[in-house]
Design an enzyme around this catalytic site. Structure first.
Site, PDB file in Angstrom:
ATOM      1  N   ARG A  14      27.129  29.938  42.021  1.00  0.00           N
ATOM      2  CA  ARG A  14      25.960  30.081  42.920  1.00  0.00           C
ATOM      3  C   ARG A  14      25.814  28.997  43.973  1.00  0.00           C
ATOM      4  O   ARG A  14      24.866  29.039  44.752  1.00  0.00           O
ATOM      5  CB  ARG A  14      24.648  30.175  42.118  1.00  0.00           C
ATOM      6  N   HIS A  59      37.735  43.691  40.955  1.00  0.00           N
ATOM      7  CA  HIS A  59      36.530  44.210  40.302  1.00  0.00           C
ATOM      8  C   HIS A  59      36.654  45.725  40.438  1.00  0.00           C
ATOM      9  O   HIS A  59      36.363  46.278  41.501  1.00  0.00           O
ATOM     10  CB  HIS A  59      35.304  43.663  41.049  1.00  0.00           C
ATOM     11  N   ASP A  95      32.416  35.939  33.068  1.00  0.00           N
ATOM     12  CA  ASP A  95      31.615  36.556  34.137  1.00  0.00           C
ATOM     13  C   ASP A  95      30.192  35.982  34.120  1.00  0.00           C
ATOM     14  O   ASP A  95      29.215  36.685  34.417  1.00  0.00           O
ATOM     15  CB  ASP A  95      31.595  38.087  34.042  1.00  0.00           C
ATOM     16  N   HIS A 142      20.956  34.455  37.297  1.00  0.00           N
ATOM     17  CA  HIS A 142      20.009  34.877  38.332  1.00  0.00           C
ATOM     18  C   HIS A 142      18.671  34.184  38.093  1.00  0.00           C
ATOM     19  O   HIS A 142      18.371  33.768  36.972  1.00  0.00           O
ATOM     20  CB  HIS A 142      19.810  36.398  38.300  1.00  0.00           C
TER      21      HIS A 142
HETATM   22  O1  DOR Z   1      26.959  41.563  36.698  1.00  0.00           O
HETATM   23  C1  DOR Z   1      27.523  41.076  37.660  1.00  0.00           C
HETATM   24  N1  DOR Z   1      27.038  40.017  38.293  1.00  0.00           N
HETATM   25  N2  DOR Z   1      28.657  41.630  38.095  1.00  0.00           N
HETATM   26  C2  DOR Z   1      29.257  41.240  39.236  1.00  0.00           C
HETATM   27  O2  DOR Z   1      30.268  41.781  39.557  1.00  0.00           O
HETATM   28  C3  DOR Z   1      28.655  40.191  40.074  1.00  0.00           C
HETATM   29  C4  DOR Z   1      27.826  39.316  39.258  1.00  0.00           C
HETATM   30  C5  DOR Z   1      26.948  38.437  40.099  1.00  0.00           C
HETATM   31  O3  DOR Z   1      27.474  37.753  40.989  1.00  0.00           O
HETATM   32  O4  DOR Z   1      25.754  38.386  39.832  1.00  0.00           O
END
Ligand code: DOR
Length: 337
Positions: A25, A142, A268, A272
């Site tokens: 991020r 992806h 992954d 957020h």
């Molecule tokens: O769940 C996901 N979040 N899949 C993705 O491909 C991108 C990622 C994100 O960057 O939040």
């Protein structure tokens, strides 16, 4: 002698883990995660190297962004922060990013991906693979056909019908995986499939490897831990892309990890902001955390039930991802490493 004795009773002693797939991020969303906070989480989870995904703001599509991320990782100094470059400028899927420049930069980028999106244009995918061959760099996909995935919210099946959420069919992943395997054969490019989530994708990788293709694949802990049943409460924390799949898919991913079809466990890790996740399901962004829970989930889901042994787990978390990224100093326990 002077040897230091460490009591490791109840601990797992292993070479440091290498995460092929981390969303840091930074730059752009430092309120969600920074290179420093992600490095701290990674170290706490047993990682000594992580590979930053390029879907930042600005996108990592030039050597200046790649070098900045790499340098901030060095400054933090907790784990080796490697950088994945974008395939296309601004992840637009149309104009190639500054790939050669990123390869030759101080960040020494070896893996390129538009992660977050699949590359929709097959000719763009082909030309980019042809270009990457010159650097022996990796095209990482992806796998998601955007037209088929539409604005799907979860795995398509009985459960999406019950819950009244629009589905993303497994075929959206399968079709792009099949296309990329064909294009990798055509171009000779190294192909890496990100976050494999469906039984049929696992089968495609198995067959491609049997035919001698230069292909590697990863799976994320949530895809061998949870099914689409976790969506029953409409909890946006369970929203992730690719989505949590059916139990047959979880079983197939597990078998693929055990039998060598899938090469690596990759988190992954996709943080957020709370206020973004805490919305009605269809408005919440997809993504789950992973760095601090990958080992525990892998141990509980894979080793304890007897699907695979600890040494295979160490291959999946450390040795193999280190080899895929070409990190000679990672993935082994030796004096000096
Ligand atoms: O769940 C996901 N979040 N899949 C993705 O491909 C991108 C990622 C994100 O960057 O939040």
């Amino acid at each position: 002698g002077k040897a230091e004795v460490i009591d490791a009773d109840g601990a797992i002693v292993a070479p440091g883990f290498v995460d092929l797939h981390t969303h840091l991020r930074e730059p752009g969303r430092e309120d969600e995660e920074t290179i420093a906070t992600a490095s701290t989480g990674a170290a706490a989870g047993g990682y000594t190297a992580i590979c930053a995904m390029p879907n930042t703001d600005p996108v990592c599509d030039t050597s200046s962004v790649a070098e900045k991320v790499w340098a901030l990782g060095r400054e933090t100094g907790l784990v080796d922060v490697r950088v994945a470059g974008a395939l296309s400028r601004g992840l637009d899927g149309a104009v190639m990013a500054d790939i050669g420049e990123m390869v030759r930069s101080a960040a020494r980028v070896t893996m390129f991906t538009d992660d977050g999106h699949g590359v929709q244009d097959s000719l763009f995918a082909r030309r980019t693979m042809e270009y990457l061959v010159a650097f022996d760099a990796i095209y990482a996909e992806h796998c998601e056909d955007a037209a088929l995935a539409a604005d799907g919210q979860m795995h398509e099946g009985d459960r999406s019908a019950e819950l009244g959420l629009r589905g993303i069919p497994a075929e959206a992943e399968e079709l792009m995986a099949a296309r990329d395997i064909a294009l990798a054969r055509l171009t000779g490019c190294r192909l890496h499939l990100l976050h494999v989530s469906c039984a049929r994708t696992v089968e495609l990788v198995r067959r491609a490897k049997a035919e001698g293709a230069r292909i590697t694949a990863e799976a994320a802990p949530h895809h061998f831990t949870l099914t689409d049943a976790a969506l029953e409460t409409y909890d946006p924390l369970m929203k992730v892309n690719p989505p949590l799949r059916a139990s047959e898919d979880v079983d197939a991913v597990t078998r693929g990890l055990a039998d060598g079809t899938i090469d690596a466990i990759a988190t992954d890790h996709a943080p957020h902001a709370v206020e973004e996740k805490d919305q009605e399901f269809s408005y919440a962004p997809p993504g789950m955390l992973g760095l601090e829970t990958a080992l525990a989930l892998s141990f509980t889901q894979l080793v304890e039930p007897g699907h695979l042994g600890l040494s295979r787990l160490v291959e999946l978390l450390s040795t193999n991802p280190a080899r895929i990224l070409g990190l000679d100093e990672q993935g082994s326990l030796e004096i000096g490493s």
